[in-house]
Scaffold this motif. Structure first.
Motif, PDB file in Angstrom:
ATOM      1  N   GLY A 222       0.811  -1.211   0.000  1.00  0.00           N
ATOM      2  CA  GLY A 222       0.000   0.000   0.000  1.00  0.00           C
ATOM      3  C   GLY A 222       0.843   1.259   0.000  1.00  0.00           C
ATOM      4  N   LEU A 223       0.169   2.372  -0.214  1.00  0.00           N
ATOM      5  CA  LEU A 223       0.820   3.677  -0.258  1.00  0.00           C
ATOM      6  C   LEU A 223       0.371   4.514   0.929  1.00  0.00           C
ATOM      7  CD1 LEU A 223       0.420   4.521  -4.051  1.00  0.00           C
ATOM      8  CD2 LEU A 223       2.447   3.606  -2.907  1.00  0.00           C
ATOM      9  N   LEU A 224       1.247   5.405   1.349  1.00  0.00           N
ATOM     10  CA  LEU A 224       0.898   6.323   2.419  1.00  0.00           C
ATOM     11  C   LEU A 224      -0.049   7.387   1.888  1.00  0.00           C
ATOM     12  CD1 LEU A 224       4.389   6.902   4.084  1.00  0.00           C
ATOM     13  CD2 LEU A 224       2.556   5.434   4.903  1.00  0.00           C
ATOM     14  N   THR A 225      -0.983   7.773   2.697  1.00  0.00           N
ATOM     15  CA  THR A 225      -1.893   8.848   2.316  1.00  0.00           C
ATOM     16  C   THR A 225      -1.172  10.193   2.371  1.00  0.00           C
ATOM     17  OG1 THR A 225      -2.656   9.147   4.595  1.00  0.00           O
ATOM     18  CG2 THR A 225      -3.834   7.528   3.217  1.00  0.00           C
ATOM     19  N   GLU A 226      -1.811  11.209   1.826  1.00  0.00           N
ATOM     20  CA  GLU A 226      -1.204  12.544   1.848  1.00  0.00           C
ATOM     21  C   GLU A 226      -1.043  13.040   3.283  1.00  0.00           C
ATOM     22  OE1 GLU A 226      -3.414  15.184  -0.567  1.00  0.00           O
ATOM     23  OE2 GLU A 226      -3.036  14.088  -2.446  1.00  0.00           O
ATOM     24  N   GLU A 227      -1.981  12.711   4.138  1.00  0.00           N
ATOM     25  CA  GLU A 227      -1.862  13.128   5.543  1.00  0.00           C
ATOM     26  C   GLU A 227      -0.677  12.451   6.214  1.00  0.00           C
ATOM     27  OE1 GLU A 227      -5.524  12.329   7.435  1.00  0.00           O
ATOM     28  OE2 GLU A 227      -6.680  13.813   6.271  1.00  0.00           O
TER      29      GLU A 227
ATOM     30  N   GLN B  35       2.054  11.249   4.707  1.00  0.00           N
ATOM     31  CA  GLN B  35       3.279  11.814   4.153  1.00  0.00           C
ATOM     32  C   GLN B  35       3.569  13.183   4.756  1.00  0.00           C
ATOM     33  OE1 GLN B  35       3.182  11.820  -0.111  1.00  0.00           O
ATOM     34  NE2 GLN B  35       2.659   9.652  -0.267  1.00  0.00           N
ATOM     35  N   GLY B  36       2.534  13.991   4.933  1.00  0.00           N
ATOM     36  CA  GLY B  36       2.734  15.291   5.568  1.00  0.00           C
ATOM     37  C   GLY B  36       3.177  15.163   7.015  1.00  0.00           C
ATOM     38  N   TYR B  37       2.670  14.140   7.702  1.00  0.00           N
ATOM     39  CA  TYR B  37       3.067  13.922   9.096  1.00  0.00           C
ATOM     40  C   TYR B  37       4.558  13.626   9.200  1.00  0.00           C
ATOM     41  CZ  TYR B  37       3.668  11.433  13.517  1.00  0.00           C
ATOM     42  OH  TYR B  37       4.135  11.008  14.714  1.00  0.00           O
ATOM     43  N   TYR B  38       5.053  12.707   8.369  1.00  0.00           N
ATOM     44  CA  TYR B  38       6.476  12.360   8.436  1.00  0.00           C
ATOM     45  C   TYR B  38       7.364  13.501   7.938  1.00  0.00           C
ATOM     46  CZ  TYR B  38       5.158   7.585   9.563  1.00  0.00           C
ATOM     47  OH  TYR B  38       4.643   6.479  10.200  1.00  0.00           O
ATOM     48  N   ALA B  39       6.848  14.304   7.016  1.00  0.00           N
ATOM     49  CA  ALA B  39       7.617  15.477   6.592  1.00  0.00           C
ATOM     50  C   ALA B  39       7.754  16.472   7.742  1.00  0.00           C
ATOM     51  CB  ALA B  39       6.949  16.128   5.381  1.00  0.00           C
ATOM     52  N   ASN B  40       6.691  16.672   8.506  1.00  0.00           N
ATOM     53  CA  ASN B  40       6.761  17.559   9.669  1.00  0.00           C
ATOM     54  C   ASN B  40       7.683  16.988  10.747  1.00  0.00           C
ATOM     55  OD1 ASN B  40       4.930  19.334   8.477  1.00  0.00           O
ATOM     56  ND2 ASN B  40       3.150  18.297   9.389  1.00  0.00           N
ATOM     57  N   VAL B  41       7.678  15.664  10.881  1.00  0.00           N
ATOM     58  CA  VAL B  41       8.597  15.025  11.832  1.00  0.00           C
ATOM     59  C   VAL B  41      10.049  15.323  11.457  1.00  0.00           C
ATOM     60  CG1 VAL B  41       9.465  12.790  12.603  1.00  0.00           C
ATOM     61  CG2 VAL B  41       7.012  13.220  12.562  1.00  0.00           C
ATOM     62  N   ASN B  42      10.361  15.182  10.180  1.00  0.00           N
ATOM     63  CA  ASN B  42      11.727  15.441   9.736  1.00  0.00           C
ATOM     64  C   ASN B  42      12.108  16.905   9.928  1.00  0.00           C
ATOM     65  OD1 ASN B  42      14.195  14.513   8.094  1.00  0.00           O
ATOM     66  ND2 ASN B  42      13.454  16.237   6.883  1.00  0.00           N
ATOM     67  N   ASN B  43      11.183  17.826   9.654  1.00  0.00           N
ATOM     68  CA  ASN B  43      11.476  19.253   9.827  1.00  0.00           C
ATOM     69  C   ASN B  43      11.744  19.585  11.289  1.00  0.00           C
ATOM     70  OD1 ASN B  43      11.088  19.667   7.081  1.00  0.00           O
ATOM     71  ND2 ASN B  43       8.919  20.197   7.325  1.00  0.00           N
ATOM     72  N   LYS B  44      10.994  18.986  12.179  1.00  0.00           N
ATOM     73  CA  LYS B  44      11.181  19.265  13.609  1.00  0.00           C
ATOM     74  C   LYS B  44      12.528  18.718  14.091  1.00  0.00           C
ATOM     75  CE  LYS B  44       8.825  18.858  18.077  1.00  0.00           C
ATOM     76  NZ  LYS B  44       8.756  20.319  18.281  1.00  0.00           N
ATOM     77  N   ILE B  45      12.906  17.542  13.623  1.00  0.00           N
ATOM     78  CA  ILE B  45      14.178  16.963  14.041  1.00  0.00           C
ATOM     79  C   ILE B  45      15.346  17.737  13.435  1.00  0.00           C
ATOM     80  CG2 ILE B  45      15.635  14.911  13.878  1.00  0.00           C
ATOM     81  CD1 ILE B  45      13.151  13.216  14.101  1.00  0.00           C
TER      82      ILE B  45
ATOM     83  N   SER C 236       9.012   1.637   2.488  1.00  0.00           N
ATOM     84  CA  SER C 236       8.919   1.524   1.032  1.00  0.00           C
ATOM     85  C   SER C 236       8.553   2.838   0.369  1.00  0.00           C
ATOM     86  CB  SER C 236       7.879   0.462   0.656  1.00  0.00           C
ATOM     87  OG  SER C 236       8.186  -0.780   1.259  1.00  0.00           O
ATOM     88  N   SER C 237       8.298   3.873   1.141  1.00  0.00           N
ATOM     89  CA  SER C 237       7.921   5.163   0.579  1.00  0.00           C
ATOM     90  C   SER C 237       9.159   5.942   0.156  1.00  0.00           C
ATOM     91  CB  SER C 237       7.123   5.975   1.605  1.00  0.00           C
ATOM     92  OG  SER C 237       6.876   7.279   1.139  1.00  0.00           O
ATOM     93  N   GLN C 238       9.067   6.613  -0.975  1.00  0.00           N
ATOM     94  CA  GLN C 238      10.232   7.326  -1.503  1.00  0.00           C
ATOM     95  C   GLN C 238      10.671   8.453  -0.582  1.00  0.00           C
ATOM     96  OE1 GLN C 238       9.681   8.855  -5.439  1.00  0.00           O
ATOM     97  NE2 GLN C 238      11.732   9.706  -5.591  1.00  0.00           N
ATOM     98  N   SER C 239       9.739   9.207  -0.052  1.00  0.00           N
ATOM     99  CA  SER C 239      10.076  10.344   0.797  1.00  0.00           C
ATOM    100  C   SER C 239      10.155   9.959   2.267  1.00  0.00           C
ATOM    101  CB  SER C 239       9.047  11.460   0.608  1.00  0.00           C
ATOM    102  OG  SER C 239       7.750  10.997   0.920  1.00  0.00           O
ATOM    103  N   SER C 240       9.191   9.201   2.739  1.00  0.00           N
ATOM    104  CA  SER C 240       9.131   8.902   4.163  1.00  0.00           C
ATOM    105  C   SER C 240      10.216   7.931   4.608  1.00  0.00           C
ATOM    106  CB  SER C 240       7.756   8.317   4.515  1.00  0.00           C
ATOM    107  OG  SER C 240       6.739   9.232   4.182  1.00  0.00           O
ATOM    108  N   SER C 241      10.796   7.156   3.682  1.00  0.00           N
ATOM    109  CA  SER C 241      11.865   6.237   4.068  1.00  0.00           C
ATOM    110  C   SER C 241      13.083   7.003   4.578  1.00  0.00           C
ATOM    111  CB  SER C 241      12.246   5.351   2.884  1.00  0.00           C
ATOM    112  OG  SER C 241      12.733   6.132   1.793  1.00  0.00           O
ATOM    113  N   ARG C 242      13.351   8.152   3.988  1.00  0.00           N
ATOM    114  CA  ARG C 242      14.473   8.965   4.479  1.00  0.00           C
ATOM    115  C   ARG C 242      14.197   9.474   5.891  1.00  0.00           C
ATOM    116  NH1 ARG C 242      16.041  12.698  -0.818  1.00  0.00           N
ATOM    117  NH2 ARG C 242      16.350  10.979  -2.281  1.00  0.00           N
TER     118      ARG C 242
END
Length: 672
Positions: free
Chosen positions: A70-75, A77-87, A118-124
């Motif tokens: 399966g794929l991550l939803t937009e919400e 993906q946005g959650y993990y992007a915010n996690v990375n920004n905070k860290i 397996s997500s391109q962005s969230s794996s990082r």
């Protein structure tokens, strides 16, 4: 002969399919029937893929590759992007706040770990979380990855998460079995289960485009070898993958040999045996020129030859298959095989591994029969020169002297083609082994010219750069220079060699003040100035001549990113010349306001102990002369003793004085 007239397009293709007897629609991927002994190759493997020869079920492998989580939803993906920004911004009150945040991310990721990996962005972003996780959090993630580890290690993005997880989990492996709390599984058992899962398809995975990196990391973890030294980075890590700034890894610990459980040794041997057991010598040699198979051979040879085994050469399975005849006779197959790899851009890496890890007797025979008589030709070649560098790092004094005699006539040509790494390595090794470098001194003097001013400029290949423009479009009158890195490294090596340092020192002293200022501000050339000021080979006479040249430019250098390091080096260079050190301190004090407004100036102010110079001049003089064995920073860093501790020390000193025997009284008693 004219070609048959054919129509293009899907409709024409459909008509041809129907004419040939195919009723169904044309599939996008046509599957070619192959014999039962063929291998299923992943489409991302590339044309240069070479399998290790182990058979596997094609249908099972294809089903495995089509696994979809399966794929991550937009919400999400946005959650993990915010996690990375905070860290990345380190927006935490304290370490406890960060730990609670990471724990919340793990709770949010529970049940969808493989989908995130397996997500391109969230794996990082997951890699970032792994580096900040605790042992229990890593254990939970490890258990989740084990559910479908074969899929993850072959995934383009999931393989990187597996690498990071293995590296971080290796820190928590204990050498002795200990009772676990709350039923947690030992990391030892987790790694053993991972090795068991991958052992079935190890032959395919070792040469798969993405899985090969992860499996090599697992082999290193099981072997106990350092995970972050130069050899590990060459054979494991990808050159395109950089190390992130947020990596919380201790380099001092990761470069040391690790203690691993005894069970890891058996697991690693089983993996290596499963990979090469069914291969012959010819097939194994074919991997030497494969971009994916070559690092595999390097790692297998390193692990096999660096292990002290009671069986000796009987346990060197990979080496015996790769080089059956280790006598290296000129006409043997082993000699022809190694000679063919020396000039190959990929195979040369395997030759370097052989030079580094071969047993002493085998290496001596290989060097004598293959490299000794043509070491000069190897040094001139762009690819084979790296093999020559590895040879210089291992051979003894007599062989280095022979290589020096063969290479000295080639130095002018090497300098012209900027192949200075060979010359630099030969100089460094000859200096360590105590080989006479008089002929090298004469050759370098002739190559770079007798003029002292132009010698350093020619060595560094100085070129003035055009004036840069500011953001407002106004031209700045700053003069910058371009410096060659290889020339700078060669000059630094010469400064550390007693027989060659005078060539660079004379040239530095002959430089005009304006050029010396530009060299000190250059990120590459300033290294030469720093080594000249701090090297043990620099005589006091040279230091007394070079230090006064910086008197008028100390304040400007202290405000520059590269020049500030030169000012720090002046502290070491003025040891033994206290009046010179005081003159530099006076120049810094006169520009106190400018230094305190600059980040580099504040660093220089601290390293020169200028606060102590202003408030307690006598203590600064003692520090500058080296009379005190403890620097002010060390004394400030130590915790202050409490009143009760000071009272105890006074009591102990008083008791020791009262119990000391008196000399005259003892003498009278002895005479009586």
């Amino acid at each position: 002969m004219p070609k048959e007239l054919k129509k293009r397009g899907r409709r024409a293709e459909k008509q041809r399919q129907e004419a040939d007897g195919h009723d169904g629609p044309p599939s996008k991927k046509r599957r070619v029937e192959e014999p039962a002994s063929s291998f299923a190759v992943n489409g991302d493997a590339g044309d240069d893929f070479i399998t290790f020869g182990q058979e596997q079920d094609n249908d099972e492998h294809n089903d495995q590759q089509t696994t979809f989580y399966g794929l991550l939803t937009e919400e999400e993906q946005g959650y993990y992007a915010n996690v990375n920004n905070k860290i990345s911004a380190n927006d935490f009150e304290d370490d406890e706040d960060r730990a609670n945040f990471v724990e919340a991310v793990h709770r949010e990721s529970a049940g969808k770990e493989i989908k995130v990996a397996s997500s391109q962005s969230s794996s990082r972003y997951l890699e970032t979380i792994i580096r900040l996780s605790t042992a229990n959090q890593l254990r939970s993630l490890f258990l989740a990855f084990l559910q479908d580890l074969d899929y993850l290690v072959q995934h383009r993005f999931g393989s990187h998460c597996c690498e990071t997880l293995f590296l971080e989990s290796a820190k928590h492996v204990v050498t002795k079995s200990k009772s676990t709390e709350d039923g947690n599984t030992l990391f030892e058992n987790l790694f053993l289960e991972a090795a068991e899962k991958l052992q079935t398809n190890i032959g395919y995975l070792l040469t798969e485009r993405f899985a090969s990196h992860t499996v090599r990391v697992l082999l290193l973890v099981l072997s106990g070898q350092p995970l972050q030294d130069a050899a590990a980075k060459e054979t494991v890590g990808s050159r395109k993958k950089g190390k992130p700034d947020y990596a919380q890894r201790s380099e001092a610990d990761s470069t040391e040999v690790r203690k691993v459980p005894i069970s890891f040794k058996k697991a690693r041997r089983d993996l290596m045996s499963a990979a090469v057991s069914g291969l012959d010598s010819n097939y194994l040699r074919a991997l030497a020129t494969s971009p994916t198979g070559n690092p595999v051979l390097q790692l297998l040879l390193r692990l096999e030859l660096s292990e002290n085994d009671e069986k000796g050469q009987e346990s060197h399975v990979v080496l015996q298959k790769l080089i059956p005849d280790q006598s290296f006779e000129p006409e043997s197959d082993s000699s022809k095989f190694v000679s063919s790899l020396v000039y190959d851009s990929t195979g040369a890496y395997l030759v370097q591994a052989l030079v580094r890890y071969l047993p002493g007797k085998s290496f001596k025979r290989m060097y004598k029969n293959l490299f000794k008589d043509r070491i000069g030709k190897l040094a001139k070649n762009e690819i084979a020169s790296y093999v020559a560098i590895s040879i210089f790092e291992r051979v003894g004094k007599d062989d280095l002297a022979h290589a020096l005699e063969a290479l000295v006539p080639e130095v002018p040509g090497l300098v012209e083609r900027n192949r200075l790494a060979v010359v630099r390595t030969l100089i460094e090794r000859c200096s360590v082994r105590g080989v006479d470098l008089l002929r090298m001194h004469e050759t370098l003097a002739q190559t770079y010219g007798d003029g002292a001013v132009a010698r350093l400029q020619k060595m560094l290949k100085l070129e003035e750069m055009a004036a840069t423009t500011s953001k407002k479009g106004e031209e700045k009158k700053e003069e910058k220079i371009s410096v060659d890195l290889q020339g700078s490294l060669l000059a630094q090596s010469m400064l550390r060699t007693s027989q060659l340092c005078d060539l660079v020192q004379e040239s530095i002293l002959a430089q005009p003040d304006s050029m010396l200022l530009q060299l000190a501000k250059s990120p590459v050339a300033s290294r030469v100035i720093q080594v000249a000021l701090t090297s043990e080979k620099s005589s006091s006479k040279f230091l007394r001549q070079i230090v006064p040249k910086f008197n008028g430019m100390v304040s400007d250098l202290a405000l520059d990113a590269s020049g500030s390091h030169v000012v720090d080096a002046l502290w070491v260079a003025t040891n033994g010349s206290h009046f010179m050190k005081e003159r530099v301190a006076q120049a810094l004090q006169s520009n106190e306001s400018r230094l305190r407004d600059s980040i580099y100036g504040r660093t220089v102010w601290k390293n020169w102990h200028m606060d102590l110079y202003q408030r307690r001049p006598r203590e600064w003089q003692a520090t500058a002369k080296g009379l005190d064995h403890e620097s002010p920073q060390d004394s400030e860093s130590k915790p202050k003793k409490s009143a009760i501790e000071l009272a105890r020390e006074r009591y102990v000193q008083k008791q020791s004085k009262n119990h000391q025997p008196h000399g005259p009284a003892n003498t009278v008693q002895a005479s009586a």
